[in-house]
Structure formats: C-alpha cells, structure tokens
Design a protein around this motif. Structure first.
Motif, PDB file in Angstrom:
ATOM      1  N   ARG A 130      38.702  -8.451 -96.351  1.00 48.52           N
ATOM      2  CA  ARG A 130      39.060  -9.323 -95.229  1.00 48.52           C
ATOM      3  C   ARG A 130      38.724  -8.653 -93.892  1.00 48.52           C
ATOM      4  O   ARG A 130      38.208  -9.283 -92.971  1.00 48.52           O
ATOM      5  CB  ARG A 130      40.555  -9.646 -95.271  1.00 48.52           C
ATOM      6  CG  ARG A 130      40.972 -10.574 -96.407  1.00 48.52           C
ATOM      7  CD  ARG A 130      40.570 -12.009 -96.138  1.00 48.52           C
ATOM      8  NE  ARG A 130      40.998 -12.900 -97.194  1.00 48.52           N
ATOM      9  CZ  ARG A 130      42.019 -13.750 -97.102  1.00 48.52           C
ATOM     10  NH1 ARG A 130      42.732 -13.816 -96.001  1.00 48.52           N
ATOM     11  NH2 ARG A 130      42.327 -14.549 -98.106  1.00 48.52           N
ATOM     12  N   HIS A 146      35.795  -9.766 -91.073  1.00 47.98           N
ATOM     13  CA  HIS A 146      36.346 -10.338 -89.846  1.00 47.98           C
ATOM     14  C   HIS A 146      35.409 -10.073 -88.670  1.00 47.98           C
ATOM     15  O   HIS A 146      34.919  -8.968 -88.477  1.00 47.98           O
ATOM     16  CB  HIS A 146      37.715  -9.725 -89.547  1.00 47.98           C
ATOM     17  CG  HIS A 146      38.280 -10.151 -88.219  1.00 47.98           C
ATOM     18  ND1 HIS A 146      38.701 -11.441 -87.974  1.00 47.98           N
ATOM     19  CD2 HIS A 146      38.460  -9.456 -87.063  1.00 47.98           C
ATOM     20  CE1 HIS A 146      39.141 -11.518 -86.726  1.00 47.98           C
ATOM     21  NE2 HIS A 146      39.006 -10.342 -86.152  1.00 47.98           N
ATOM     22  N   TYR A 174      43.494  -7.638 -85.443  1.00 46.82           N
ATOM     23  CA  TYR A 174      43.338  -7.981 -86.861  1.00 46.82           C
ATOM     24  C   TYR A 174      43.452  -6.703 -87.680  1.00 46.82           C
ATOM     25  O   TYR A 174      42.490  -6.175 -88.196  1.00 46.82           O
ATOM     26  CB  TYR A 174      41.988  -8.657 -87.076  1.00 46.82           C
ATOM     27  CG  TYR A 174      41.891  -9.421 -88.380  1.00 46.82           C
ATOM     28  CD1 TYR A 174      42.533 -10.648 -88.531  1.00 46.82           C
ATOM     29  CD2 TYR A 174      41.154  -8.923 -89.446  1.00 46.82           C
ATOM     30  CE1 TYR A 174      42.441 -11.360 -89.715  1.00 46.82           C
ATOM     31  CE2 TYR A 174      41.052  -9.633 -90.641  1.00 46.82           C
ATOM     32  CZ  TYR A 174      41.690 -10.852 -90.761  1.00 46.82           C
ATOM     33  OH  TYR A 174      41.600 -11.559 -91.942  1.00 46.82           O
ATOM     34  N   HIS A 192      48.400  -7.520 -90.287  1.00 46.11           N
ATOM     35  CA  HIS A 192      48.054  -8.928 -90.042  1.00 46.11           C
ATOM     36  C   HIS A 192      47.387  -9.531 -91.271  1.00 46.11           C
ATOM     37  O   HIS A 192      47.673 -10.675 -91.652  1.00 46.11           O
ATOM     38  CB  HIS A 192      47.121  -9.038 -88.840  1.00 46.11           C
ATOM     39  CG  HIS A 192      46.771 -10.454 -88.472  1.00 46.11           C
ATOM     40  ND1 HIS A 192      45.763 -11.146 -89.113  1.00 46.11           N
ATOM     41  CD2 HIS A 192      47.304 -11.320 -87.567  1.00 46.11           C
ATOM     42  CE1 HIS A 192      45.683 -12.360 -88.596  1.00 46.11           C
ATOM     43  NE2 HIS A 192      46.614 -12.493 -87.664  1.00 46.11           N
ATOM     44  N   VAL A 193      46.488  -8.772 -91.901  1.00 46.29           N
ATOM     45  CA  VAL A 193      45.792  -9.262 -93.093  1.00 46.29           C
ATOM     46  C   VAL A 193      46.784  -9.491 -94.231  1.00 46.29           C
ATOM     47  O   VAL A 193      46.727 -10.511 -94.932  1.00 46.29           O
ATOM     48  CB  VAL A 193      44.704  -8.269 -93.537  1.00 46.29           C
ATOM     49  CG1 VAL A 193      44.036  -8.753 -94.829  1.00 46.29           C
ATOM     50  CG2 VAL A 193      43.657  -8.097 -92.451  1.00 46.29           C
ATOM     51  N   GLN A 245      49.949 -10.175 -94.066  1.00 45.61           N
ATOM     52  CA  GLN A 245      50.745 -11.369 -93.764  1.00 45.61           C
ATOM     53  C   GLN A 245      49.925 -12.635 -93.986  1.00 45.61           C
ATOM     54  O   GLN A 245      50.424 -13.638 -94.514  1.00 45.61           O
ATOM     55  CB  GLN A 245      51.249 -11.317 -92.319  1.00 45.61           C
ATOM     56  CG  GLN A 245      52.220 -12.438 -91.954  1.00 45.61           C
ATOM     57  CD  GLN A 245      53.497 -12.395 -92.765  1.00 45.61           C
ATOM     58  OE1 GLN A 245      54.139 -11.356 -92.864  1.00 45.61           O
ATOM     59  NE2 GLN A 245      53.865 -13.527 -93.370  1.00 45.61           N
ATOM     60  N   GLU A 246      48.660 -12.595 -93.593  1.00 46.58           N
ATOM     61  CA  GLU A 246      47.769 -13.746 -93.746  1.00 46.58           C
ATOM     62  C   GLU A 246      47.591 -14.110 -95.213  1.00 46.58           C
ATOM     63  O   GLU A 246      47.669 -15.280 -95.597  1.00 46.58           O
ATOM     64  CB  GLU A 246      46.407 -13.411 -93.122  1.00 46.58           C
ATOM     65  CG  GLU A 246      45.379 -14.515 -93.220  1.00 46.58           C
ATOM     66  CD  GLU A 246      44.043 -14.092 -92.639  1.00 46.58           C
ATOM     67  OE1 GLU A 246      43.761 -14.454 -91.486  1.00 46.58           O
ATOM     68  OE2 GLU A 246      43.282 -13.380 -93.337  1.00 46.58           O
ATOM     69  N   ASP A 261      50.856 -15.546 -96.620  1.00 44.08           N
ATOM     70  CA  ASP A 261      51.093 -16.914 -96.154  1.00 44.08           C
ATOM     71  C   ASP A 261      50.204 -17.914 -96.892  1.00 44.08           C
ATOM     72  O   ASP A 261      50.596 -19.065 -97.117  1.00 44.08           O
ATOM     73  CB  ASP A 261      50.844 -17.019 -94.645  1.00 44.08           C
ATOM     74  CG  ASP A 261      51.896 -16.274 -93.825  1.00 44.08           C
ATOM     75  OD1 ASP A 261      52.980 -15.994 -94.379  1.00 44.08           O
ATOM     76  OD2 ASP A 261      51.624 -15.952 -92.651  1.00 44.08           O
ATOM     77  N   GLU A 262      49.003 -17.494 -97.247  1.00 44.46           N
ATOM     78  CA  GLU A 262      48.055 -18.387 -97.919  1.00 44.46           C
ATOM     79  C   GLU A 262      48.433 -18.634 -99.375  1.00 44.46           C
ATOM     80  O   GLU A 262      48.430 -19.775 -99.844  1.00 44.46           O
ATOM     81  CB  GLU A 262      46.645 -17.783 -97.880  1.00 44.46           C
ATOM     82  CG  GLU A 262      45.969 -17.835 -96.528  1.00 44.46           C
ATOM     83  CD  GLU A 262      44.605 -17.171 -96.547  1.00 44.46           C
ATOM     84  OE1 GLU A 262      44.161 -16.760 -97.642  1.00 44.46           O
ATOM     85  OE2 GLU A 262      43.986 -17.049 -95.487  1.00 44.46           O
ATOM     86  N   ARG A 295      38.119 -14.347 -96.329  1.00 47.31           N
ATOM     87  CA  ARG A 295      38.928 -15.431 -95.772  1.00 47.31           C
ATOM     88  C   ARG A 295      38.189 -16.756 -95.887  1.00 47.31           C
ATOM     89  O   ARG A 295      37.004 -16.850 -95.571  1.00 47.31           O
ATOM     90  CB  ARG A 295      39.239 -15.139 -94.301  1.00 47.31           C
ATOM     91  CG  ARG A 295      40.143 -16.171 -93.647  1.00 47.31           C
ATOM     92  CD  ARG A 295      40.337 -15.851 -92.175  1.00 47.31           C
ATOM     93  NE  ARG A 295      41.220 -16.794 -91.523  1.00 47.31           N
ATOM     94  CZ  ARG A 295      41.439 -16.821 -90.218  1.00 47.31           C
ATOM     95  NH1 ARG A 295      40.837 -15.935 -89.431  1.00 47.31           N
ATOM     96  NH2 ARG A 295      42.263 -17.703 -89.687  1.00 47.31           N
TER      97      ARG A 295
END
Length: 333
Positions: free
Chosen positions: A138, A142, A172, A176-177, A179-180, A183-184, A260
């Motif tokens: 990820r 990015h 980023y 953050h990754v 959590q991302e 969440d997904e 992503r």
C-alpha cells in the motif's frame, strides 16, 4: 545458540542489507505490477526513467515509501524462514541418515525433500508475515495527491504542476495504512492476497532446490569441499532468476489484490478475489498484464537474493567462529 537460531538471525541480517540496497527498484516494480492500463504494456518507461519520474514529481522519499515496515517485514520474514528451514532441514537430514543405516540411500537429502522443506518453511513464513507485506505494498503504490483541485490562474503552468505534484493532503504512514485496511475489510483484510502468496512459496522452493543442487555440484569439484563468497553470490543470483521467471504472474496478482482499490472507480480494476483478478486481467489486459515490470523484478530480486545469500553465509560462518563452534564443511542455507 542453536544452529537454527544462528541461521535465522543471519538470514534476517542478510535480508535487511539486501533490502536497503535494492528498495528503490522494488518500489518501481510494485508500481509497474499494479499499473492497470493495458495501453502501457509496450509504451511504459524504462526502470531508470520511472525512478527519475518519481523523484521529479514526488521526491526522493517516495522511492523509499514503506521502507520502515519493509525492513521489519524483511527481518521477520527472513528470520522466520531460515529458522524453520533449518529445523525442517535438520529433521530431513536425520531421516536421510536413518534410511542410510537401514541400507536405503546414501544419507543425503534429495532434491524432492529439499523442495518439501523449503515449501513448509515458506507456508509458515507467509501466514505470519502477510499483513506486513500488505502494508508495504500500500505504501509503495501510494502517490502524492493535492489538496487543491482547481487551478490557480495567477500561477504559471510549471509552478501549478509542481504544487499539484508535491502537496500531500495527509500523512500516509504505517498507522494510517493499518487503519485504512481495517476499515475496508476488518482483520481478515490483512490477509488479502494470501492465496497467491501461499502458491508463491514455490518461488523460494524452486530457488533453494536450484541453489542446493548447484552448490553440491560445485563442492564436488572443489578440492577443499568449500565455496567462496563470490560463488555463493553467483549461485544465489542464478537460483533466484530461475524461480522468478516461473512464478512472476502470481506475484503480479498478489500485488493487485494488496494495492488500494477505489470502490467507486472502474469495475475492471476492482478485484473481489484471486480468481476474479486473474479473469479480469486476462479479459482486459491479456497475458502481457501478468508480466508487467518483470525486467525490473528480475534485476531487483536477483541482486537482492545474491547479496542475501552471500551476507547470510558470511554471518553464519563468523557467528559460529565467535561462538567457538566448528564450521561444517557443508554450508547450509
């Protein structure tokens, strides 16, 4: 200190050094693998040109995006792999010696047994470290974005483009990754791409099979039954080259699944799983899609493997010497 632990620590050290040397190539290669524009199959920039483009538009730091979790992943991955490899290898050698005592075989571990040992070690490694490599993928893919989407007429085109390519809307980083991804897809999201990655254990299996076969032949030709660091370097490079050519399409599929995905974007670029990714890549990109960035990968992986083998063997040798252990005639990966 056990022989398995020595090999595990040496493998981690060799992996870190190899990663530091080849990381920019790895970043560019991951971007090539996740590029989903079929028109770029034959018109893409060369590896060096792409590195220059990243530096020009995003800065030097983007070539090292995800380096910290990558180093953690490399140390963990190589350490786990070599630790379990040595354990399984020792058991295979013991079984071979027992068979010899019963009059069956010459006491050496055969090619098939070496393949099984490497495969088992690889499966343990994949299941434990897949979340780390998902985060690394990820961060490598990015790209910097801009807060401003409306051009400012007071600025020249060059200034506007520079601002648009360098302003980051948010940091980023690793947290953050994580959590991302959570969440997904929740906790299971960290094991995206694990199926093709498990199949990819055939890569190191093939690599170690070739490595050990070539190593044994070299030693038979040597009067002292030893090999030099340069020969280890070359053997590692040759073994990795053969394994990479065979398994590269799986690596591309894994990268696509871990990168992503924009849910509201083009449905052709959104993959539900391994099978869906394979079918969509064949349909919209053709067979060439499975080999994007292969040239870069060969250079990066072969160089990294060669450095890893050379450094790892030297670390094992020096560690045994410092601990007062006898260095065996047979160098074990």
């Amino acid at each position: 200190m056990s022989d398995a632990l020595i090999n595990g620590l040496a493998g981690a050290g060799g992996g870190i050094i190899a990663q530091l040397i080849t990381y920019p190539l790895q970043t560019v290669n991951t971007r090539q693998q996740t590029d989903r524009d079929p028109k770029k199959n034959n018109k893409s920039l060369g590896t060096f040109q792409q590195m220059c483009q990243v530096v020009k538009h995003e800065g030097w730091e983007r070539l090292y995006g995800g380096l910290t979790p990558s180093l953690v992943g490399t140390a963990t991955s190589q350490g786990v792999y070599y630790y379990f490899y040595q354990i399984f290898r020792n058991r295979a050698e013991t079984a071979a010696l027992e068979k010899k005592m019963l009059g069956n075989g010459d006491g050496s571990v055969g090619m098939f047994s070496s393949l099984i040992v490497a495969a088992l070690s690889g499966c343990v490694n994949v299941l434990l470290t897949n979340p780390i490599w998902l985060v690394v993928t990820r961060m490598q893919t990015h790209k910097k974005e801009s807060k401003r989407t409306i051009p400012d007429p007071r600025l020249s085109d060059a200034t506007e483009q520079k601002l648009l390519s360098t302003v980051e809307p948010h940091a980023y980083g690793t947290s953050h990754v994580i959590q991302e991804v959570y969440d997904e897809s929740g906790v299971l999201g960290f094991w995206k791409g694990v199926l093709p990655t498990l199949v990819m254990v055939s890569n190191p299996s093939i690599q170690f099979m070739l490595y050990e076969t070539l190593l044994a032949k070299l030693k038979k030709r040597s009067a002292t039954n030893t090999v030099s660091a340069l020969q280890i370097f070359l053997l590692g490079a040759i073994a990795k080259l053969g394994a990479t050519v065979v398994t590269y399409p799986l690596l591309v599929v894994k990268a696509r699944l871990q990168a992503r995905q924009v849910k509201n974007g083009d449905k052709r670029h959104h993959y539900k799983g391994t099978r869906d990714a394979i079918f969509k890549m064949i349909r919209y990109e053709g067979i060439n899609g499975f080999y994007k960035g292969m040239g870069t990968k060969i250079v990066q992986s072969v160089l990294a493997a060669a450095v890893l083998f050379m450094v790892k063997e030297e670390l094992v040798k020096q560690t045994r010497f410092l601990l007062g252990k006898n260095v065996p005639n047979t160098l074990k990966p």
